[in-house]
Design a protein around this motif. Structure first.
Motif, PDB file in Angstrom:
ATOM      1  N   LEU A  23      39.945  41.446  34.340  1.00  0.00           N
ATOM      2  CA  LEU A  23      40.649  41.740  35.592  1.00  0.00           C
ATOM      3  C   LEU A  23      42.143  41.460  35.465  1.00  0.00           C
ATOM      4  CD1 LEU A  23      38.086  40.428  38.225  1.00  0.00           C
ATOM      5  CD2 LEU A  23      38.379  42.736  37.305  1.00  0.00           C
ATOM      6  N   LYS A  24      42.497  40.490  34.647  1.00  0.00           N
ATOM      7  CA  LYS A  24      43.918  40.235  34.386  1.00  0.00           C
ATOM      8  C   LYS A  24      44.555  41.452  33.725  1.00  0.00           C
ATOM      9  CE  LYS A  24      47.036  36.951  32.112  1.00  0.00           C
ATOM     10  NZ  LYS A  24      47.114  35.703  31.293  1.00  0.00           N
ATOM     11  N   ARG A  27      45.078  44.250  36.304  1.00  0.00           N
ATOM     12  CA  ARG A  27      46.287  44.067  37.115  1.00  0.00           C
ATOM     13  C   ARG A  27      47.544  44.450  36.333  1.00  0.00           C
ATOM     14  NH1 ARG A  27      42.995  39.754  39.062  1.00  0.00           N
ATOM     15  NH2 ARG A  27      43.758  38.311  37.475  1.00  0.00           N
ATOM     16  N   SER A  28      47.578  44.097  35.054  1.00  0.00           N
ATOM     17  CA  SER A  28      48.730  44.461  34.218  1.00  0.00           C
ATOM     18  C   SER A  28      48.832  45.975  34.072  1.00  0.00           C
ATOM     19  CB  SER A  28      48.605  43.813  32.836  1.00  0.00           C
ATOM     20  OG  SER A  28      48.667  42.411  32.924  1.00  0.00           O
ATOM     21  N   VAL A  30      47.601  48.258  36.120  1.00  0.00           N
ATOM     22  CA  VAL A  30      47.951  48.861  37.410  1.00  0.00           C
ATOM     23  C   VAL A  30      49.444  48.712  37.686  1.00  0.00           C
ATOM     24  CG1 VAL A  30      47.702  48.581  39.919  1.00  0.00           C
ATOM     25  CG2 VAL A  30      45.672  48.740  38.463  1.00  0.00           C
ATOM     26  N   ARG A  31      50.021  47.562  37.347  1.00  0.00           N
ATOM     27  CA  ARG A  31      51.467  47.398  37.520  1.00  0.00           C
ATOM     28  C   ARG A  31      52.235  48.428  36.690  1.00  0.00           C
ATOM     29  NH1 ARG A  31      50.224  41.768  37.548  1.00  0.00           N
ATOM     30  NH2 ARG A  31      50.663  41.608  35.306  1.00  0.00           N
ATOM     31  N   HIS A  62      50.023  45.727  49.214  1.00  0.00           N
ATOM     32  CA  HIS A  62      48.589  45.660  48.950  1.00  0.00           C
ATOM     33  C   HIS A  62      48.036  46.985  48.422  1.00  0.00           C
ATOM     34  CE1 HIS A  62      47.733  41.930  51.702  1.00  0.00           C
ATOM     35  NE2 HIS A  62      48.579  41.694  50.719  1.00  0.00           N
ATOM     36  N   CYS A  64      48.377  47.946  45.634  1.00  0.00           N
ATOM     37  CA  CYS A  64      47.887  47.645  44.285  1.00  0.00           C
ATOM     38  C   CYS A  64      46.381  47.418  44.275  1.00  0.00           C
ATOM     39  CB  CYS A  64      48.609  46.434  43.706  1.00  0.00           C
ATOM     40  SG  CYS A  64      48.320  44.886  44.601  1.00  0.00           S
ATOM     41  N   PHE A  65      45.831  46.879  45.380  1.00  0.00           N
ATOM     42  CA  PHE A  65      44.391  46.626  45.427  1.00  0.00           C
ATOM     43  C   PHE A  65      43.595  47.931  45.400  1.00  0.00           C
ATOM     44  CE2 PHE A  65      45.804  42.623  47.674  1.00  0.00           C
ATOM     45  CZ  PHE A  65      45.470  41.771  46.630  1.00  0.00           C
ATOM     46  N   GLU A  68      43.670  49.079  41.832  1.00  0.00           N
ATOM     47  CA  GLU A  68      42.749  48.240  41.061  1.00  0.00           C
ATOM     48  C   GLU A  68      41.305  48.650  41.333  1.00  0.00           C
ATOM     49  OE1 GLU A  68      43.572  44.116  41.855  1.00  0.00           O
ATOM     50  OE2 GLU A  68      45.698  44.343  41.364  1.00  0.00           O
ATOM     51  N   CYS A  72      38.855  49.827  38.377  1.00  0.00           N
ATOM     52  CA  CYS A  72      37.610  49.090  38.119  1.00  0.00           C
ATOM     53  C   CYS A  72      36.383  49.978  38.288  1.00  0.00           C
ATOM     54  CB  CYS A  72      37.513  47.884  39.045  1.00  0.00           C
ATOM     55  SG  CYS A  72      38.609  46.519  38.610  1.00  0.00           S
TER      56      CYS A  72
END
Length: 262
Positions: A23-24, A27-28, A30-31, A62, A64-65, A68, A72
């Protein structure tokens, strides 16, 4: 990474550790993806609406969620199947050996040296599903990466390498899960279902505060969308991660009924 994990001592905490690493990397990635969208002059709001048209976000950041969630969902599609990793059905210890082989490997070097491996097949399949041709073309002005992947090659761009590292961690997660149990599955929480601490974790407390809510209104908080699906390994349940959204009840009656999961 995870050098202390041994087959004879595997337990759910090991799966959770690898999941957190996966998941880390999500996030990277997605950024990086959102940065490319901004450079390509994408309408971020329109992009989020394409993922979840009715999503109510407490803050613009948000968004970004939602990305993500999309990443996922795509990366974990087929996780229930032994074929997910591109490997033939193996015994539990064989899956663990596959996990050990790739856990400390450089993914780029591994792909170059093993272009027909299960991991290479997994990376090719997931990249083509996750990155739409229009997205790639808008980011880079061409479809060279896609053409290279389709022809069996692998790009060395930062964008593709970030994807590959993320893919590696999901591949490791699958192998580790099957090292622990023959029964590994994911579950997605349906939109509108009530929150359950057994099956869910809220990704942001800020999602509980929406400016449009009138003081005194009868409000329930329900699942707006699933960010990260939950997992079941044998009889062990690992919580899904959800984004909660307010639901205003105009009739003043409770909305807390019904089931939590599909």
């Amino acid at each position: 990474m995870f050098d202390n994990i041994q087959f004879t001592t595997l337990n759910p905490s090991h799966f959770i550790q690898v999941l957190h690493c996966a998941l880390k990397s999500v996030r990277s990635y997605v950024r990086l993806m959102m940065k490319e969208m901004e450079l390509a002059k994408w309408d971020i709001v329109a992009a989020t609406k394409a993922i979840e048209p009715s999503a109510m976000l407490a803050k613009q950041s948000h968004a970004c969620f939602l990305f993500e969630s999309f990443v996922c969902k795509t990366m974990l599609q087929g996780f229930d199947s032994h074929d997910f990793s591109g490997l033939k059905s193996l015994h539990r210890e064989q899956y663990f050996n596959a996990f050990k082989t790739l856990k400390s490997a450089n993914p780029k070097s591994f792909l170059v040296q093993n272009p027909k491996s299960g991991f290479a097949k997994f990376i090719r399949d997931k990249y083509l599903k996750l990155v739409h041709p229009k997205m790639e073309c808008s980011f880079f002005g061409n479809l060279n990466q896609r053409k290279m992947v389709i022809s069996g090659g692998f790009s060395d761009t930062a964008f593709f390498m970030a994807f590959t590292e993320m893919g590696r961690r999901f591949w490791l997660l699958h192998c580790l899960g099957l090292s622990m149990s023959d029964q590994v599955s994911v579950f997605q929480v349906m939109k509108g279902y009530r929150f359950s601490e057994v099956y869910m974790e809220n990704v942001s407390e800020e999602s509980l505060f929406i400016d449009e809510i009138v003081d005194g209104a009868d409000v329930d908080f329900r699942v707006g969308f699933t960010v990260v699906p939950g997992f079941k390994i044998g009889k062990t349940v690992i919580q899904s991660q959800v984004y909660l959204s307010p639901v205003i009840n105009p009739n003043g009656t409770s909305l807390l009924d019904g089931n939590t999961l599909r």
